[in-house]
Design an enzyme around this catalytic site. Structure first.
Site, PDB file in Angstrom:
ATOM      1  N   ASP A   8      37.939  33.361  16.135  1.00 21.04           N
ATOM      2  CA  ASP A   8      38.055  34.548  17.274  1.00 21.04           C
ATOM      3  C   ASP A   8      36.950  35.720  16.981  1.00 21.04           C
ATOM      4  OD1 ASP A   8      38.849  36.542  18.984  1.00 21.04           O
ATOM      5  OD2 ASP A   8      40.863  35.816  18.926  1.00 21.04           O
ATOM      6  N   THR A 109      42.047  27.964  34.393  1.00 26.22           N
ATOM      7  CA  THR A 109      42.522  28.472  35.084  1.00 26.22           C
ATOM      8  C   THR A 109      42.732  27.801  36.507  1.00 26.22           C
ATOM      9  OG1 THR A 109      42.425  30.470  36.341  1.00 26.22           O
ATOM     10  CG2 THR A 109      40.370  29.901  35.607  1.00 26.22           C
ATOM     11  N   ASP A 110      43.676  28.313  37.139  1.00 31.33           N
ATOM     12  CA  ASP A 110      43.786  28.025  38.556  1.00 31.33           C
ATOM     13  C   ASP A 110      42.613  28.412  39.491  1.00 31.33           C
ATOM     14  OD1 ASP A 110      44.965  30.320  38.590  1.00 31.33           O
ATOM     15  OD2 ASP A 110      46.841  29.837  39.451  1.00 31.33           O
ATOM     16  N   GLU A 111      42.173  29.730  39.181  1.00 36.27           N
ATOM     17  CA  GLU A 111      41.243  30.186  39.896  1.00 36.27           C
ATOM     18  C   GLU A 111      39.844  29.674  40.502  1.00 36.27           C
ATOM     19  OE1 GLU A 111      40.771  34.423  39.201  1.00 36.27           O
ATOM     20  OE2 GLU A 111      42.671  34.397  37.775  1.00 36.27           O
ATOM     21  N   TYR A 135      33.935  35.205  37.335  1.00 40.45           N
ATOM     22  CA  TYR A 135      35.067  34.890  36.285  1.00 40.45           C
ATOM     23  C   TYR A 135      35.311  33.458  36.558  1.00 40.45           C
ATOM     24  CZ  TYR A 135      39.522  33.467  34.216  1.00 40.45           C
ATOM     25  OH  TYR A 135      40.324  32.794  33.451  1.00 40.45           O
ATOM     26  N   LYS A 139      34.285  30.019  34.681  1.00 39.10           N
ATOM     27  CA  LYS A 139      35.332  28.889  34.202  1.00 39.10           C
ATOM     28  C   LYS A 139      35.118  27.535  34.781  1.00 39.10           C
ATOM     29  CE  LYS A 139      38.200  29.426  31.675  1.00 39.10           C
ATOM     30  NZ  LYS A 139      38.302  29.104  30.150  1.00 39.10           N
TER      31      LYS A 139
HETATM   32  P1  TYD Z   1      45.120  40.242  37.445  1.00 43.41           P
HETATM   33  O1  TYD Z   1      46.224  40.354  36.201  1.00 43.41           O
HETATM   34  O2  TYD Z   1      43.793  40.916  36.854  1.00 43.41           O
HETATM   35  O3  TYD Z   1      44.994  38.781  37.184  1.00 43.41           O
HETATM   36  P2  TYD Z   1      44.236  37.757  38.264  1.00 43.41           P
HETATM   37  O4  TYD Z   1      43.183  38.672  38.837  1.00 43.41           O
HETATM   38  O5  TYD Z   1      43.613  36.824  37.455  1.00 43.41           O
HETATM   39  O6  TYD Z   1      44.982  37.060  39.194  1.00 43.41           O
HETATM   40  O7  TYD Z   1      45.739  40.476  38.634  1.00 43.41           O
HETATM   41  C1  TYD Z   1      46.735  40.022  39.259  1.00 43.41           C
HETATM   42  C2  TYD Z   1      47.024  40.613  40.724  1.00 43.41           C
HETATM   43  O8  TYD Z   1      47.335  41.892  40.453  1.00 43.41           O
HETATM   44  C3  TYD Z   1      45.868  40.360  41.548  1.00 43.41           C
HETATM   45  O9  TYD Z   1      46.159  40.074  42.823  1.00 43.41           O
HETATM   46  C4  TYD Z   1      45.202  41.667  41.250  1.00 43.41           C
HETATM   47  C5  TYD Z   1      46.232  42.616  41.295  1.00 43.41           C
HETATM   48  N1  TYD Z   1      45.887  44.059  40.680  1.00 43.41           N
HETATM   49  C6  TYD Z   1      46.432  45.006  41.182  1.00 43.41           C
HETATM   50  O10 TYD Z   1      46.874  45.124  42.296  1.00 43.41           O
HETATM   51  N2  TYD Z   1      46.130  46.133  40.553  1.00 43.41           N
HETATM   52  C7  TYD Z   1      45.579  46.056  39.098  1.00 43.41           C
HETATM   53  O11 TYD Z   1      45.511  47.375  38.589  1.00 43.41           O
HETATM   54  C8  TYD Z   1      45.377  45.227  38.616  1.00 43.41           C
HETATM   55  C9  TYD Z   1      44.795  44.896  37.184  1.00 43.41           C
HETATM   56  C10 TYD Z   1      45.614  43.928  39.092  1.00 43.41           C
END
Ligand code: TYD
Length: 330
Positions: A8, A109-111, A135, A139
């Site tokens: 790491d 990731t599913d993204e 991001y 990936k």
């Molecule tokens: P996140 O935890 O950053 O994961 P990802 O973008 O990989 O899905 O965000 C999860 C969801 O929450 C996403 O739709 C964005 C939203 N979000 C907010 O609304 N406010 C925040 O401060 C953050 C960090 C995320």
């Protein structure tokens, strides 16, 4: 009984405290370094002689990738490719039986599949890659390199694409821990856009269990979607956190933490919905998630409330800089 070596780089979100419980175990060793450092990886593989490599290393936060795409290319694409190159050399040096047993498991990731509409069917392993953020593009690219190393060189690779993880010890830039900590510190709970975006929440222990199952049972070259069967929009998730906090750690003024919810400017390119169809892993490997969200989120909130020192230690200078950069001008 297996020995594990953990490599790491310990950048901003890495934290040795997360592994304090295994630190003294004779089957566990730790090396600080970069998966992209070929000389180091070469040395480690020659000495440790692993039967499997599981690549969790990645830059993972979408908002950070919007600000600095290049660091995502570096860690996720270049880093993974360097790790693949060294793994290939190592794998080729193994005797036949060991060669047959070796696995390179890439965590993704599913993204990579992009976004879904509210009515669309969930992502399957056949869904075309269509990443929308720097991001997810990085990936997706690393997944393609892993696949290519299997097709071109025969390296026994596996890929798993998981949905949003939650649970103890998650770095508080992600939605759930950010909301828990902001709430108890009396700060705003920043919801991007209208809060209707949907994610499929997977408890981190379920994710680890799925990875272990894939490593043991899957045929090289395969990929598996891993989800929590738990679609919720962001308002529902924050609502669940608030409800638990109102009960377990009520505000001194007697009001609900929901008073702190604030709608802020949306994330650019914000994917509307992710949802995983996990029927392949269920059918082929007999794996499905076992955590129930209500229990999992409760345990998670309580973990953060009971681990003040951990929280204090991760919120160092670089964390404060990020919070300032991402939220102050929203
Ligand atoms: P996140 O935890 O950053 O994961 P990802 O973008 O990989 O899905 O965000 C999860 C969801 O929450 C996403 O739709 C964005 C939203 N979000 C907010 O609304 N406010 C925040 O401060 C953050 C960090 C995320």
């Amino acid at each position: 009984g297996d020995s594990i070596l953990n490599l790491d780089k310990l950048t901003y979100s890495g934290n040795l405290e997360n592994l304090a419980s295994v630190k003294g175990n004779t089957n566990y060793s730790f090396v600080r370094g970069d998966i992209g450092d070929r000389a180091l990886v070469n040395k480690i593989l020659g000495e440790f002689k692993p039967q499997a490599i599981v690549n969790f290393a990645a830059e993972t936060h979408v908002d950070r990738s919007v600000v600095d795409p290049n660091s995502f290319v570096q860690s996720n694409v270049v880093g993974t490719t360097n790790l693949l190159l060294e793994s290939l050399d190592y794998w080729r040096s193994l005797e036949e039986e060991k060669k047959r047993q070796f696995r390179f498991h890439h965590i993704s990731t599913d993204e990579v599949y992009g976004t879904l509409g509210f009515e669309d069917a969930p992502f399957t392993e056949e869904t075309a890659y269509s990443p929308n953020s720097p991001y997810s593009a990085s990936k997706a690219s690393s997944d393609h390199f892993v696949r290519a190393f299997h097709e071109t060189y025969g390296l026994p690779t596996l890929i798993s694409n998981c949905s949003n993880n939650y649970g103890p010890r998650q770095f508080p830039e992600k939605l759930i821990p950010l909301m828990i900590l902001n709430a108890i510190e009396g700060k705003p709970l920043p919801i991007y856009g209208n809060g209707k975006n949907i994610r499929d929440w997977l408890h981190v222990n379920d994710h680890c269990d799925a990875i272990s199952t894939i490593l043991k049972k899957a045929v090289p070259g395969e990929s598996y979607n891993v989800g929590g069967n738990c679609e919720k929009n962001n308002l529902e998730v924050v609502g669940a956190v608030v409800k638990i906090l109102d009960k377990e750690c009520p505000r001194s003024d007697g009001k609900s933490y929901s008073e702190q919810i604030t709608f802020v400017k949306d994330r650019p390119g914000h994917d509307l919905r992710y949802a995983i169809d996990a029927s392949k892993i269920k059918k082929e490997l007999r794996w499905s998630p076992s955590f129930n969200f209500d229990q999992g989120i409760r345990d998670t909130v309580l973990w953060y409330l009971n681990n003040e020192e951990w929280v204090r230690n991760v919120k160092n200078g670089s964390y404060q800089d990020w919070i300032k950069q991402n939220y102050e001008e929203r």
